[in-house]
Design a protein around this motif. Sequence first.
Motif, mmCIF file in Angstrom:
data_model
loop_
_atom_site.group_PDB
_atom_site.id
_atom_site.type_symbol
_atom_site.label_atom_id
_atom_site.label_comp_id
_atom_site.label_asym_id
_atom_site.label_seq_id
_atom_site.Cartn_x
_atom_site.Cartn_y
_atom_site.Cartn_z
ATOM 1 N N LYS A 38 0.761 -1.303 0.066
ATOM 2 C CA LYS A 38 0.117 -0.241 0.105
ATOM 3 C C LYS A 38 0.415 1.350 -0.120
ATOM 4 C CE LYS A 38 -4.225 -1.669 2.036
ATOM 5 N NZ LYS A 38 -4.449 -1.949 3.457
ATOM 6 N N ALA A 39 1.705 1.086 0.553
ATOM 7 C CA ALA A 39 2.869 2.752 1.105
ATOM 8 C C ALA A 39 3.858 2.419 -0.706
ATOM 9 C CB ALA A 39 4.100 1.801 1.771
ATOM 10 N N CYS A 40 3.985 1.784 -1.044
ATOM 11 C CA CYS A 40 4.229 2.028 -2.419
ATOM 12 C C CYS A 40 3.369 2.089 -3.517
ATOM 13 C CB CYS A 40 5.235 0.470 -2.768
ATOM 14 S SG CYS A 40 7.054 0.427 -2.286
ATOM 15 N N PHE A 41 2.644 1.564 -3.217
ATOM 16 C CA PHE A 41 1.166 2.409 -4.003
ATOM 17 C C PHE A 41 1.136 4.015 -3.695
ATOM 18 C CE2 PHE A 41 -3.535 3.500 -5.168
ATOM 19 C CZ PHE A 41 -3.043 2.732 -6.763
ATOM 20 N N VAL A 42 0.614 4.690 -2.525
ATOM 21 C CA VAL A 42 0.322 5.418 -2.770
ATOM 22 C C VAL A 42 2.135 6.655 -3.023
ATOM 23 C CG1 VAL A 42 0.299 7.469 -0.505
ATOM 24 C CG2 VAL A 42 -0.546 4.963 -0.909
ATOM 25 N N ALA A 43 3.288 5.749 -2.846
ATOM 26 C CA ALA A 43 4.243 6.584 -3.195
ATOM 27 C C ALA A 43 4.153 6.659 -4.479
ATOM 28 C CB ALA A 43 5.399 6.107 -3.069
ATOM 29 N N ALA A 44 3.839 5.569 -5.632
ATOM 30 C CA ALA A 44 3.747 5.455 -6.882
ATOM 31 C C ALA A 44 3.225 6.744 -7.576
ATOM 32 C CB ALA A 44 3.982 4.531 -7.519
ATOM 33 N N ILE A 45 2.253 6.713 -6.811
ATOM 34 C CA ILE A 45 1.380 7.473 -8.165
ATOM 35 C C ILE A 45 1.613 8.870 -7.476
ATOM 36 C CG2 ILE A 45 -1.404 8.063 -7.259
ATOM 37 C CD1 ILE A 45 -1.725 5.629 -8.950
ATOM 38 N N GLY A 86 2.799 14.111 -8.592
ATOM 39 C CA GLY A 86 3.732 15.453 -8.419
ATOM 40 C C GLY A 86 4.245 15.619 -10.121
ATOM 41 N N GLY A 87 4.642 14.449 -10.080
ATOM 42 C CA GLY A 87 5.315 14.660 -11.578
ATOM 43 C C GLY A 87 4.664 15.190 -12.588
ATOM 44 N N ILE A 88 3.731 15.196 -12.795
ATOM 45 C CA ILE A 88 2.190 15.850 -13.374
ATOM 46 C C ILE A 88 2.281 17.221 -13.621
ATOM 47 C CG2 ILE A 88 0.202 15.180 -15.072
ATOM 48 C CD1 ILE A 88 0.082 12.324 -14.133
#
Length: 94
Positions: free
Chosen positions: A19-26, A31-33
């Motif tokens: 879940k933490a990896c998913f939140v970090a990736a999204i 943020g990049g967008i």
Amino acid sequence: MYNEQGIQQDSASWVFFVKACFVAAIGALGGGIFLMPADMWVKGYLLMGMLFTVGSTFTLAKTLRDQHEAQKLIYKISNAKTEKMLKEFEINNN
């Protein structure tokens, strides 16, 4: 890790990690967008693409999991029928 019914379950730490990896990736992609030097319509298009990709990924994963679970059930039923036929054959030949 297996529970009392013999069903495999993931550990709490693994679930948290996923879940933490998913939140970090999204968050990183969003943020990049948001921070990229582009017009709002380009950012909106990329954001929409990201959301559709995430949604279709969940759908694909669920579908593949359901197919796998159904196949396991089919194998289990097939094995039970085979066991029953073998027991009947054994009883008839003794």
